[in-house]
Design a protein around this motif. Structure first.
Motif, PDB file in Angstrom:
ATOM      1  N   LEU A  96       0.705  -1.371  -0.064  1.00 31.51           N
ATOM      2  CA  LEU A  96       0.090   0.127  -0.140  1.00 31.51           C
ATOM      3  C   LEU A  96       0.764   1.250   0.224  1.00 31.51           C
ATOM      4  O   LEU A  96       0.201   2.293  -0.017  1.00 31.51           O
ATOM      5  N   ARG A  97       2.136   1.066   0.115  1.00 35.76           N
ATOM      6  CA  ARG A  97       2.744   2.259   0.281  1.00 35.76           C
ATOM      7  C   ARG A  97       3.010   3.226  -1.077  1.00 35.76           C
ATOM      8  O   ARG A  97       2.815   2.394  -2.012  1.00 35.76           O
ATOM      9  N   ASP A  98       3.231   4.279  -0.821  1.00 35.92           N
ATOM     10  CA  ASP A  98       3.297   5.194  -2.327  1.00 35.92           C
ATOM     11  C   ASP A  98       4.325   4.800  -3.292  1.00 35.92           C
ATOM     12  O   ASP A  98       3.998   5.123  -4.399  1.00 35.92           O
ATOM     13  N   GLU A  99       5.231   4.595  -2.607  1.00 28.61           N
ATOM     14  CA  GLU A  99       6.517   4.140  -3.679  1.00 28.61           C
ATOM     15  C   GLU A  99       6.432   2.761  -4.137  1.00 28.61           C
ATOM     16  O   GLU A  99       7.596   2.329  -4.508  1.00 28.61           O
ATOM     17  N   ARG A 100       5.526   1.944  -3.863  1.00 30.05           N
ATOM     18  CA  ARG A 100       5.557   0.574  -4.461  1.00 30.05           C
ATOM     19  C   ARG A 100       5.621   0.529  -5.689  1.00 30.05           C
ATOM     20  O   ARG A 100       5.635   1.216  -6.533  1.00 30.05           O
ATOM     21  N   GLU A 122       1.841 -22.551 -10.273  1.00 31.16           N
ATOM     22  CA  GLU A 122       0.284 -22.363  -9.738  1.00 31.16           C
ATOM     23  C   GLU A 122       0.424 -21.783  -8.109  1.00 31.16           C
ATOM     24  O   GLU A 122      -0.601 -21.104  -7.993  1.00 31.16           O
ATOM     25  N   ASP A 123       1.247 -22.141  -7.497  1.00 29.44           N
ATOM     26  CA  ASP A 123       1.487 -21.488  -6.150  1.00 29.44           C
ATOM     27  C   ASP A 123       1.770 -20.085  -6.206  1.00 29.44           C
ATOM     28  O   ASP A 123       1.220 -19.306  -5.606  1.00 29.44           O
ATOM     29  N   GLU A 124       2.486 -19.843  -7.144  1.00 28.43           N
ATOM     30  CA  GLU A 124       2.738 -18.254  -7.420  1.00 28.43           C
ATOM     31  C   GLU A 124       1.673 -17.571  -7.840  1.00 28.43           C
ATOM     32  O   GLU A 124       1.327 -16.352  -7.420  1.00 28.43           O
ATOM     33  N   ARG A 125       0.950 -18.089  -8.887  1.00 25.65           N
ATOM     34  CA  ARG A 125      -0.346 -17.605  -9.313  1.00 25.65           C
ATOM     35  C   ARG A 125      -1.483 -17.251  -8.097  1.00 25.65           C
ATOM     36  O   ARG A 125      -1.954 -16.285  -8.189  1.00 25.65           O
ATOM     37  N   ASP A 126      -1.561 -18.611  -7.504  1.00 27.10           N
ATOM     38  CA  ASP A 126      -2.216 -18.138  -6.136  1.00 27.10           C
ATOM     39  C   ASP A 126      -1.727 -16.852  -5.156  1.00 27.10           C
ATOM     40  O   ASP A 126      -2.832 -16.308  -4.568  1.00 27.10           O
ATOM     41  N   VAL A 127      -0.643 -17.036  -4.949  1.00 27.38           N
ATOM     42  CA  VAL A 127      -0.179 -15.927  -4.028  1.00 27.38           C
ATOM     43  C   VAL A 127      -0.253 -14.416  -4.591  1.00 27.38           C
ATOM     44  O   VAL A 127      -0.945 -13.593  -4.096  1.00 27.38           O
ATOM     45  N   ALA A 128       0.009 -14.479  -6.116  1.00 24.88           N
ATOM     46  CA  ALA A 128      -0.422 -12.879  -6.735  1.00 24.88           C
ATOM     47  C   ALA A 128      -1.940 -12.577  -6.748  1.00 24.88           C
ATOM     48  O   ALA A 128      -2.060 -11.677  -6.481  1.00 24.88           O
ATOM     49  N   ALA A 129      -2.525 -14.028  -6.783  1.00 20.26           N
ATOM     50  CA  ALA A 129      -4.136 -13.340  -6.794  1.00 20.26           C
ATOM     51  C   ALA A 129      -4.738 -13.103  -5.410  1.00 20.26           C
ATOM     52  O   ALA A 129      -5.461 -12.265  -5.179  1.00 20.26           O
ATOM     53  N   PHE A 130      -4.153 -13.890  -4.498  1.00 23.28           N
ATOM     54  CA  PHE A 130      -4.310 -13.380  -2.849  1.00 23.28           C
ATOM     55  C   PHE A 130      -3.987 -11.960  -2.584  1.00 23.28           C
ATOM     56  O   PHE A 130      -4.724 -11.176  -2.106  1.00 23.28           O
ATOM     57  N   VAL A 131      -2.803 -11.592  -2.934  1.00 23.97           N
ATOM     58  CA  VAL A 131      -2.043 -10.236  -2.761  1.00 23.97           C
ATOM     59  C   VAL A 131      -3.064  -9.188  -3.624  1.00 23.97           C
ATOM     60  O   VAL A 131      -3.446  -8.072  -2.858  1.00 23.97           O
ATOM     61  N   ASN A 132      -3.156  -9.610  -4.776  1.00 23.55           N
ATOM     62  CA  ASN A 132      -4.234  -8.598  -5.646  1.00 23.55           C
ATOM     63  C   ASN A 132      -5.484  -8.497  -5.100  1.00 23.55           C
ATOM     64  O   ASN A 132      -6.037  -7.273  -4.942  1.00 23.55           O
ATOM     65  N   GLN A 133      -6.127  -9.565  -4.729  1.00 24.17           N
ATOM     66  CA  GLN A 133      -7.350  -9.435  -4.008  1.00 24.17           C
ATOM     67  C   GLN A 133      -7.537  -8.692  -2.757  1.00 24.17           C
ATOM     68  O   GLN A 133      -8.226  -7.810  -2.641  1.00 24.17           O
ATOM     69  N   GLN A 134      -6.478  -8.796  -1.964  1.00 27.65           N
ATOM     70  CA  GLN A 134      -6.377  -8.280  -0.559  1.00 27.65           C
ATOM     71  C   GLN A 134      -5.982  -6.880  -0.478  1.00 27.65           C
ATOM     72  O   GLN A 134      -6.402  -6.156   0.385  1.00 27.65           O
ATOM     73  N   TRP A 135      -4.917  -6.368  -1.380  1.00 33.56           N
ATOM     74  CA  TRP A 135      -4.311  -5.141  -1.378  1.00 33.56           C
ATOM     75  C   TRP A 135      -4.621  -4.386  -2.712  1.00 33.56           C
ATOM     76  O   TRP A 135      -4.903  -3.256  -2.697  1.00 33.56           O
ATOM     77  N   TYR A 136      -3.769  -4.846  -3.724  1.00 34.34           N
ATOM     78  CA  TYR A 136      -3.617  -4.188  -4.902  1.00 34.34           C
ATOM     79  C   TYR A 136      -5.112  -3.921  -5.736  1.00 34.34           C
ATOM     80  O   TYR A 136      -5.287  -2.606  -6.198  1.00 34.34           O
ATOM     81  N   LYS A 137      -5.750  -4.706  -5.855  1.00 33.74           N
ATOM     82  CA  LYS A 137      -7.068  -4.628  -6.488  1.00 33.74           C
ATOM     83  C   LYS A 137      -6.906  -4.184  -7.993  1.00 33.74           C
ATOM     84  O   LYS A 137      -7.606  -3.333  -8.730  1.00 33.74           O
ATOM     85  N   LEU A 138      -6.062  -4.687  -8.683  1.00 31.10           N
ATOM     86  CA  LEU A 138      -5.693  -4.495 -10.226  1.00 31.10           C
ATOM     87  C   LEU A 138      -6.387  -5.230 -11.079  1.00 31.10           C
ATOM     88  O   LEU A 138      -6.848  -6.367 -10.580  1.00 31.10           O
ATOM     89  N   LYS A 139      -6.806  -4.728 -12.194  1.00 35.11           N
ATOM     90  CA  LYS A 139      -7.750  -5.379 -13.086  1.00 35.11           C
ATOM     91  C   LYS A 139      -7.097  -6.248 -14.062  1.00 35.11           C
ATOM     92  O   LYS A 139      -7.672  -7.210 -14.310  1.00 35.11           O
ATOM     93  N   GLU A 140      -6.159  -5.581 -14.956  1.00 37.79           N
ATOM     94  CA  GLU A 140      -5.277  -6.201 -15.820  1.00 37.79           C
ATOM     95  C   GLU A 140      -4.130  -5.811 -16.029  1.00 37.79           C
ATOM     96  O   GLU A 140      -3.970  -4.714 -15.813  1.00 37.79           O
TER      97      GLU A 140
END
Length: 107
Positions: free
Chosen positions: A59-63, A89-107
């Motif tokens: 969530l930091r500004d300089e991410r 597939e584990d990397e995909r799952d981690v990326a998906a979790f991080v995106n869903q939890q914090w980033y909320k990136l679309k594409e």
């Protein structure tokens, strides 16, 4: 005009609209991603680097992550650097979790 409207309605009904594009990881296992994030070295490393909770780094500004491509790249980089031995597939799952939890990136 009616044909165009009919085609657009059909595409949305088929899932080719915003809801399909909203999830860049449709086959991900979020529970697995969460488990790996908190039980592997991910959260601990992020806490150590920032001196704050694991989510702060996202969530930091300089991410560094600004896109799904960046997110996938950094998850893979962390997997390699920390020698976690995650499968793709584990990397995909981690990326998906991080995106869903914090980033909320679309594409």
């Amino acid at each position: 005009m009616r044909l165009l409207l009919h085609l657009a309605t059909g595409l949305l009904a088929a899932g080719v609209g915003s809801s399909a594009a909203a999830n860049p990881f449709p086959d991900a296992d979020l529970a697995n991603g969460r488990k790996i994030h908190f039980e592997s070295k991910c959260a601990a490393c992020h806490e150590e680097k920032t001196g704050r909770d694991a989510g702060f780094i996202y969530l930091r500004d300089e991410r560094k992550v600004k896109s799904i491509f960046d997110l996938k790249r950094y998850v893979s980089l962390c997997n390699s650097e920390l020698r976690l031995g995650l499968f793709p597939e584990d990397e995909r799952d981690v990326a998906a979790f991080v995106n869903q939890q914090w980033y909320k990136l679309k594409e």
